[in-house]
Design an enzyme around this catalytic site. Sequence first.
Site, PDB file in Angstrom:
ATOM      1  CD  GLU A  46      -2.765  -1.336  -0.121  1.00  0.00           C
ATOM      2  OE1 GLU A  46      -2.961  -0.338  -0.848  1.00  0.00           O
ATOM      3  OE2 GLU A  46      -3.214  -2.461  -0.401  1.00  0.00           O
ATOM      4  CG  HIS A  49      -1.326   0.927  -4.409  1.00  0.00           C
ATOM      5  ND1 HIS A  49      -1.253   0.800  -5.775  1.00  0.00           N
ATOM      6  CD2 HIS A  49      -1.782  -0.264  -3.948  1.00  0.00           C
ATOM      7  CE1 HIS A  49      -1.640  -0.404  -6.130  1.00  0.00           C
ATOM      8  NE2 HIS A  49      -1.963  -1.076  -5.039  1.00  0.00           N
TER       9      HIS A  49
END
Length: 122
Positions: free
Chosen positions: A67, A70
Amino acid sequence: LRRTLVPIVKLLKEHLEKSGCSIGDKFIKPVHCDKHISGGYVRAEGIVVCSNHMNIQDEVNKVVIYELIHAYDDCRAANLDCYNCAHRACSEIRAGHLSGDCHYKRELLRGFVKIRGHEQWD
């Protein structure tokens, strides 16, 4: 996530800061999730880790690293549109490869033993 960050998490957080994307102490949050997911990144909110679906520290580390990639993509790509399939696919591929999620050992643990078709999604 333990107080002692794994080196890649520390590196990603440093690069986010250097890129002008400030992340505070509450950027990564453990939460209880109703859906059976590991976690996710939400623009302008941060990363959630579904702590009720994590059994070992390695799983938490993997989700946080995935994450954070991202978040880094979102920070660095001025025109990233998470609703654009091509943009989303590119970020997913980067996160999968750079986080180690697509590493052959993880694939073997998931039961994917063939070399051919190794990184295909259903």
